[in-house]
Design an enzyme around this catalytic site. Structure first.
Site, mmCIF file in Angstrom:
data_model
loop_
_atom_site.group_PDB
_atom_site.id
_atom_site.type_symbol
_atom_site.label_atom_id
_atom_site.label_comp_id
_atom_site.label_asym_id
_atom_site.label_seq_id
_atom_site.Cartn_x
_atom_site.Cartn_y
_atom_site.Cartn_z
ATOM 1 N N ASP A 310 1.283 1.269 8.615
ATOM 2 C CA ASP A 310 2.243 1.457 7.531
ATOM 3 C C ASP A 310 1.545 1.801 6.215
ATOM 4 O OD1 ASP A 310 4.992 1.039 6.347
ATOM 5 O OD2 ASP A 310 3.913 -0.514 5.262
ATOM 6 N N GLU A 363 1.201 6.477 9.010
ATOM 7 C CA GLU A 363 2.278 6.890 8.122
ATOM 8 C C GLU A 363 1.594 7.238 6.796
ATOM 9 O OE1 GLU A 363 6.097 5.433 5.522
ATOM 10 O OE2 GLU A 363 4.400 4.125 5.956
#
Length: 632
Positions: A310, A363
């Site tokens: 993330d 990401e």
């Protein structure tokens, strides 16, 4: 080696302090240990160990001592406190009580706890797994190790466990989720963070128990069963992993021994202002061990197939979301976070070398170079990167009234300029259908007929475009309201007109993709893609051909205009018959069915040259996509 009471020694912690211990959970935390006493024989108990180098005193408190505290011993030169407690076993709730240098006391949960209490409780729980994996699991792991993931189909269903169907446990999810995903044809499921977190509304991105599966849904072994059940149906499991920041809850990692231990002390380096969180001190060896061990833990202990990391951009840049004067340049005066870059390379390199078939996904929302380039070639070492540029451009285009789309035609073509600079995943994630952004259906203007038709056309464009696909739960049946984790999905609409048509389309496209390697095999190779017409802005239409290594060809035409084109001219790489394999306007997808190509289309060569392209005309419905397979 351990001493006769199962406690740690300084030798055990050398790797932890040098940054080389990639299985630190085996030494720190709580472990049920049987020791031998010369007088009493075999004794069973639990060893507790916690890193708190700046503490004056540390106690373990729990339900075994009425939360009154037993002193732990400092292992000389290590900063780690340890104690072995007889007759303490699985299921014991505990915490550490830490005295700071100023004499104040604070209770903390165990950073390495492998199980934790259900919120609002936050105690750590002694846990030892007794799970026995099915023999078929070995076959899955062997097959995974031999699979070239870049040239394989990857259709990902992203989901939030707590709101897919409200109230389900890991065991109940194991019964319902795998057959649904198999029926839909998905190859992977991506789970938003399952690590222990106190606030449900954080969706798991504010982690307080990095080694503990969320107890809201069951035990760690229950989660293992869910993973195994998904593998049994051929579904790979991707976990969201959050190494970039952690919350400031006073009972968790923050200021753990009264000092900035896991985080930077300087708020210009140690705090992420957007999220009100701390940032890990990536350069500290013990923190590096914590993070690399955590990544390996989920892959090794739970057989997870991939980690999606993330907010990588927030780790890469020291000035991420900061104004001038709010950040500290690196040693060369630049904005790159060299310590975080080193940590990411370390984690990726170690996992790829250690676990055959594992995949690391970033990401990452910037143009940072070499995200998916191997570490030994100077890259970060990820396997895939989310294509945030494609997502932003295409959703902006989708939200336009059709009359204006011709002026923004390049929004849908620009991604091909950089399509092969990284290995991409095309994401329509939870972030795009929440917090006022609206659902996919409601991003599209005008009436329901146009909304559903355009959405089907867009999904077909996405499924045929170079890159792997990711779609967030509920969007496969075009849920009308945006996602709300408190309410769950509106499953009652999935059989209604329009909604069911979208879901049937997703199912069919996944099946067609599995049948046609041209639609996935060369996602990361320019040889797999050719424009037929990238510039037809006046008709809001895009057309290209996908190819595989064996010469299979699939032509894909997408019309984002409300106008039908009964005889749309195309140029294709081969003369001969082309058979329609998909029409998103078909009645089976709740389309009008007015324009179709039931018979093979014959393409005529432009010249006698062997490599000559050919021309043909195809019926393309309004707001629809048509796929043609070469039959020559």
């Amino acid at each position: 080696m351990f001493d006769k009471f199962g406690n740690l020694t300084g030798w055990d912690l050398e790797g932890f302090h040098s940054g080389g211990d990639t299985e630190a959970w085996r030494r720190l935390g709580s472990h049920v240990v049987t020791v031998h006493d010369s007088e009493r024989g075999e004794l069973r108990g639990t060893r507790f160990a916690v890193w708190a180098p700046n503490a004056r005193r540390v106690q373990v408190i729990g339900d075994f001592n009425w939360w009154q505290g037993d002193d732990m011993e400092l292992i000389p030169g290590s900063g780690v406190w340890s104690v072995w407690k007889e007759d303490v076993g699985e299921g014991t709730h505990y915490k550490y009580k830490i005295q700071h240098q100023d004499g104040t006391w604070q209770e903390k949960v165990d950073p390495y706890a492998r199980f934790a209490d259900t919120p609002p409780g936050n105690a750590s729980i002694v846990w030892e797994s007794n799970y026995v994996w099915d023999t078929n699991e070995d076959e899955w792991l062997e097959r995974r190790a031999q699979t070239n993931v870049y040239e394989s189909q990857m259709s990902i269903y992203e989901m939030h466990l707590g709101s897919w169907r409200k109230g389900l446990s890991y065991l109940e999810l194991a019964e319902q989720l795998p057959p649904y995903l198999k029926w839909q044809g998905y190859t992977h499921v991506e789970l938003m963070p399952v690590m222990s977190h106190p606030f449900e509304g954080s969706w798991g991105y504010q982690v307080t128990g990095y080694f503990a599966p969320d107890a809201r849904f069951g035990t760690p072994d229950d989660f293992r069963h869910l993973v195994e059940a998904l593998h049994a149906e051929g579904i790979g499991v991707i976990l969201d992993w959050v190494p970039g920041h952690f919350p400031k809850d006073d009972w968790a990692l923050g200021r753990f021994d009264g000092t900035a231990l896991y985080e930077h002390a300087d708020p210009r380096q140690g705090e992420q202002q957007d999220w009100g969180t701390y940032v890990f001190n990536f350069g500290r060896n013990e923190v590096k061990c914590f993070l690399v061990s955590n990544a390996l833990y989920w892959v090794h202990q739970f057989h997870v197939d991939a980690l999606r990391v993330d907010a990588v951009a927030s780790m890469l840049y020291l000035d991420y979301s900061r104004e001038e004067g709010q950040w500290v340049p690196n040693q060369y005066g630049g904005r790159e976070n060299l310590e975080a870059i080193d940590l990411l390379r370390y984690v990726n390199k170690h996992l790829y070398e250690r676990v055959p078939g594992v995949t690391m996904i970033a990401e990452e929302s910037t143009s940072f170079g070499g995200v998916t380039k191997p570490v030994h070639h100077g890259g970060l070492g990820f396997g895939f990167k989310w294509n945030m540029g494609w997502m932003n451009d295409s959703l902006r285009y989708l939200g336009l009234d059709p009359v204006y789309r011709q002026y923004h035609h390049n929004d849908m073509t620009f991604a091909m300029v950089y399509a092969y600079s990284e290995n991409f995943i095309l994401p329509i994630s939870h972030d795009e259908v929440v917090h006022g952004k609206g659902s996919m259906l409601n991003k599209i203007p005008q009436d329901d007929y146009r909304k559903f038709s355009t959405l089907r056309a867009f999904y077909a464009f996405m499924w045929s475009f170079p890159g792997k696909q990711l779609l967030f739960m509920g969007q496969e049946f075009a849920q009308r309201p945006e996602w709300n984790e408190e309410a769950g999905l509106e499953w009652w609409v999935d059989s209604l007109w329009g909604h069911n048509g979208v879901r049937q389309l997703i199912k069919r496209m996944n099946e067609l993709q599995a049948e046609h390697p041209a639609l996935y095999e060369l996602d990361s190779d320019p040889a797999g893609f050719s424009w037929m017409n990238a510039d037809d802005a006046g008709h809001n239409t895009y057309s290209f051909v996908r190819a595989d290594r064996n010469g299979q060809l699939v032509a894909c035409i997408t019309n984002f205009s409300p106008e039908p084109y009964p005889s749309y001219p195309i140029s294709v790489p081969k003369a001969g018959p082309w058979q329609q394999i998909l029409n998103t306007d078909a009645p089976e997808f709740d389309g009008a069915g007015g324009f179709d190509n039931p018979e093979p289309i014959t393409a005529t060569a432009f010249s006698a040259a062997e490599d000559s392209w050919a021309w043909a005309t195809v019926a393309v419905p309004p707001m629809a996509a048509v796929w043609l397979r070469y039959e020559g």
